[in-house]
Design an enzyme around this catalytic site. Structure first.
Site, short mmCIF file in Angstrom:
data_model
loop_
_atom_site.label_atom_id
_atom_site.label_comp_id
_atom_site.label_asym_id
_atom_site.label_seq_id
_atom_site.Cartn_x
_atom_site.Cartn_y
_atom_site.Cartn_z
N HIS A 1 4.10 -2.38 -10.45
CA HIS A 1 4.48 -1.35 -9.49
C HIS A 1 5.01 -0.09 -10.16
CE1 HIS A 1 4.42 -5.01 -6.99
NE2 HIS A 1 4.00 -4.19 -6.06
N CYS B 1 0.95 1.39 1.48
CA CYS B 1 0.84 1.08 2.90
C CYS B 1 -0.11 -0.10 3.08
CB CYS B 1 0.32 2.29 3.68
SG CYS B 1 1.35 3.76 3.54
N ILE C 1 -3.40 -11.72 -11.92
CA ILE C 1 -3.08 -12.27 -10.60
C ILE C 1 -4.25 -12.17 -9.64
CG2 ILE C 1 -1.41 -12.16 -8.69
CD1 ILE C 1 -0.37 -13.19 -11.43
N ARG D 1 -1.26 8.55 7.29
CA ARG D 1 -0.70 8.27 5.96
C ARG D 1 -0.51 9.56 5.13
NH1 ARG D 1 -4.42 4.09 3.16
NH2 ARG D 1 -6.02 5.23 4.32
N GLU D 2 -0.14 10.62 5.81
CA GLU D 2 0.01 11.90 5.11
C GLU D 2 1.03 11.81 3.97
OE1 GLU D 2 -0.61 13.12 9.52
OE2 GLU D 2 0.02 11.35 8.38
N LEU D 3 2.12 11.06 4.20
CA LEU D 3 3.14 10.97 3.15
C LEU D 3 2.61 10.24 1.93
CD1 LEU D 3 6.03 11.50 2.23
CD2 LEU D 3 6.72 9.36 3.35
N GLU E 1 6.97 -13.06 -10.02
CA GLU E 1 7.55 -11.82 -10.55
C GLU E 1 8.83 -12.11 -11.29
OE1 GLU E 1 10.47 -8.95 -10.96
OE2 GLU E 1 10.65 -10.33 -9.27
#
EC number: 2.1.1.14
Length: 766
Positions: free
Chosen positions: A705, A527, A442, A16-18, A676
């Site tokens: 988000h 992720c 939620i 998960r480097e990005l 949503e």
């Protein structure tokens, strides 16, 4: 010679480097140059992983979303960000999440600075990947900016990569977007095609021979207008100096076979996993000069391919097509984890049944060698594959007679509430005594570094269970006290103990297995690590009751029990492919039903059963919707409907288009649905009004988000729009989704404004 290629590779990195680089940049903890350098290093590594292929994709890497990247390539930016003249990458983040890094906002080259409304986000076809919806108006103009693609293509060529640029096709791009002024999207095609022509010429000048043009809407039902758009588009592009590989995936072409086969392109890729029945008709339809690319490795699931069975099927096709046959995964490998070799703790038997992205490319290599040189050249690999597939089929760990017996005992009575909604709602109102426009969240609150550290130390054995539980109870206490101080009406325990809304439950259910590094991208830096549903499902013991009971002991206000529903557990897992998904879903329903009943017995009178993934499991063709919705809704009702009238059942859905399945949602018969609506400016509620949805609704007024903090006035305006559509006595006030990805310094002011807005509504809306 059969040709091997790939449609796309996971971009997040094996560790998960990005994700971590993005979040560091957004927090101003690293520079833009460092972020871009990390991206270049990931691309280099990923191309190296694909070096055995005849062609590798270029342009599949993105710092946020491939659809948003295409909007930038086409010069189609929302008007609200056109005043920003800073780096294109920062503009990408502004559209995607409402802002970039703080330093980028304060040094944006003279343009308007600060927060903007984030772009609408929805599911990519029937996957759990989210894309940023392109925005159109009748006056939309397009202008090419090919710099991202050309830079990546130059990188690849400098590294000796046999490169195939990947773009989203013009018809799918328009289909995925939304006309903000209600105009006809297809009317823009004539204006759009010259930009695509210019793009293809730029790629030809840069040395590209083939370009992969993704048109996945070919696996959906297309009316005459969209069919004509395909003919218009590809006849306009046929003079290009590059060869076009028209790429469809996620299902069968069916009635679009003739259209796809006869468009003026050099090659056609089809999904031979979801659309195997297309292949024989296509062999007769496809002109003799065209390449046929078959997606023979499942790009969406993690089970080993039965290579011997695939070869038995492919051999006659290879003999017939010769050099015109290409093979590939069915779709981009974006939807699977990067590398199974990273897994050192996964059960060895189950691991032997799996293949992640790198292993799928190895499967592709083996198929290519077998087809081109004969099976003897890869005999050992084929024997090992046969043994693994046979072991999985015959494993006693997969099949549980007791679960199968329980499934056979399901009756219609399990899915029925004792009384209709009107009777139940009166009893619930008398018990809960909530004000008009009740407020809630939620479910989750911020997963802080302290929480993650405690969980990590517990898993590593550095602290015992008692210390871990004490740490989690302290976090639950904090969440409850904060909610009481805010003045929320129905509280949640905050889910401090939960790593993920699916994984947490899967870890406690028999029939699931878990990876350490099986991460896939959901959106941006978000992720998820889907659990592996490999066998029959059962619940050995209660999973949430003690935590919720503890939280309820801290307050006199109603406390929601928080559960993930069976359809979402199914759709957000890597699911076994040896039985119908409907069977696995009903097994999950029986297991979660036991948890619902145990919560009720423990005195919990509000229970939320999240079905965030209901919409994404919907087949892409309407003709197949009823079958799916029948078993999906039945599974939810089995889970939810064993409780007394006084127990209020909530469900939550997020970031999908629900307008066309409202009748099915109503059939679920949840007392309250939270959904949503903030990014779509309450548009969804028009559908709820027109349908006359009978139960209570909580339209999300806080876009969780985005890091932007909504004002009280903003939320008040959204709720007033809602009250124009839905009777006020049936409206709740809540965020769009859970708050685990946000920080407390964002959550507190946002919820303060939300509660204040609700109080204003109680006095101002009749």
């Amino acid at each position: 010679m059969v040709f091997t290629h790939n449609l796309g590779f996971p971009r997040i990195g094996a560790k998960r480097e990005l994700k971590f680089a993005l979040e560091s940049y957004w927090k101003d903890q690293s520079s833009r140059d460092e972020l871009k350098a990390l991206g270049a290093d990931l691309r280099r590594r990923h191309w190296q992983d694909q070096s055995a292929l005849d062609l590798a994709p270029v342009g599949d890497f993105t710092f946020y979303d491939q659809v948003l990247d295409m909007s930038f390539t086409l010069g189609n930016l929302p008007e609200r960000v056109q005043g920003f003249h800073g780096d294109a990458l920062d503009n990408t983040f502004r559209v995607a999440r409402g802002r970039s890094a703080h330093t980028a906002e304060t040094h944006c080259c003279g343009g308007a600075c600060g927060e903007v409304a984030a772009g609408e986000m929805t599911k990519w076809f029937d996957t759990n990947y989210h894309y940023i919806v392109p925005e159109f108006i009748a006056a939309t103009q397009f202008k090419l900016d090919a710099s991202r693609l050309l830079e990546q293509l130059a990188e690849a060529k400098a590294q000796g990569v046999k490169a195939k640029p990947v773009i989203i096709g013009p018809v799918t791009y328009l289909a995925l977007g939304k006309a903000k002024d209600g105009s006809d999207k297809l009317a823009l095609l004539e204006r759009l095609l010259p930009v695509y022509t210019e793009l293809l010429e730029a790629l030809a000048d840069a040395g590209a021979e083939w370009v992969q043009v993704d048109e996945p809407i070919l696996v959906t039902e297309l009316d005459a207008g969209w069919q004509h758009a395909f003919n218009l588009a590809y006849h306009a592009l046929k003079a290009s100096r590059v060869k076009l590989l028209l790429t469809a995936y996620f299902g069968p072409l069916l009635e679009n076979q003739y259209l796809a086969a006869n468009l003026p392109v050099a090659g056609l890729h089809v999904d031979a996993i979801g659309g195997r029945d297309d292949i024989q008709p296509l062999l007769g339809l496809l002109p003799a000069h065209k390449v046929l690319s078959l997606g023979v490795i499942n790009g969406r699931n993690i089970w080993k391919t039965d290579l011997n069975a695939v070869l038995d099927w492919l051999d006659p096709i290879a003999k017939r097509l010769g050099d015109r046959l290409w093979i590939a995964p069915s779709c981009s490998l974006l939807h699977v984890p990067v590398d199974l070799d990273s897994e050192q703790k996964l059960d060895g038997e189950i691991k032997s049944w799996l293949a992640f992205a790198k292993q799928k490319l190895e499967e592709l290599r083996v198929l290519g060698v077998a087809l081109n040189q004969g099976r003897d050249g890869v005999e050992a690999e084929l024997d090992a594959n046969r043994a693994a597939c046979d072991a999985r089929r015959n494993s006693p760990r997969v099949n549980d007679p007791a679960v199968k017996a329980a499934l056979a005992g399901i009756t219609s009575q399990l899915g029925q509430r004792q009384s209709p909604y009107a009777v139940r709602s009166a009893k619930q109102a008398a018990l809960l005594k909530l004000p008009k426009f009740p407020t809630t969240t939620i479910g989750s609150f911020p997963q802080t570094a302290k929480i993650r550290q405690a969980r990590s130390r517990f898993k590593a054995g550095e602290i015992g269970e008692a210390a871990y539980q004490a740490a989690m109870k302290a976090e639950i206490t904090h969440s409850v006290r904060e909610q009481e101080a805010l003045g929320l009406d129905v509280l949640v325990h905050g889910e401090a103990e939960r790593n993920d809304m699916v994984e947490y439950f899967g870890e406690q259910l028999d029939g699931y297995a878990f990876s350490q590094f099986g991460w896939v991208q959901s959106y941006g830096s978000r992720c998820v690590k889907p659990p592996i549903l490999f066998g029959d499902i059962s619940r050995p013991k209660a999973m949430t009751v003690d935590w919720i009971r503890y939280a309820q002991s801290l307050t006199g206000r109603p406390m929601k029990g928080m559960l993930t529903g069976p359809v979402t557990l199914l759709n957000w897992s890597f699911v076994r492919d040896d039985q119908p998904r409907s069977v696995s879903c009903k097994q999950l329903a029986l297991a979660i039903r036991q948890e619902v009943l145990d919560l009720e017995t423990a005195g919990v009178r509000v229970i939320q059963i999240d079905e965030a993934a209901l919409r994404e499991g919907l087949p892409l063709r309407r003709a197949q919707w009823k079958t799916y919705l029948d078993w999906a809704v039945e599974s939810f009702r089995i889970t939810a409907n064993g409780v007394a009238d006084e127990t209020q059942i909530h469900t939550h859905m997020c970031y999908s288009e629900f307008n066309d399945i409202l009748s099915a949602i109503a059939t679920m018969d949840a007392d309250v649905i939270t959904i949503e609506t903030s990014r779509s400016d309450m548009e969804l509620l028009d559908a709820f009004r027109n349908f006359e949805y009978p139960n209570q609704i909580g339209p999300g007024v806080y876009d969780i988000h985005s890091p932007n903090i909504p004002t009280e006035q903003y939320m008040l305006e959204l709720m007033k729009k809602a009250a124009e559509r839905i009777p006020a006595e049936r409206l709740w006030v809540n965020p769009d989704c859970g708050l685990k990805t946000r920080q407390w310094n964002e959550v507190i002011p946002a919820l303060t404004n939300m509660v204040s807005a609700a109080r204003t509504l109680r006095t101002s809306v009749a």
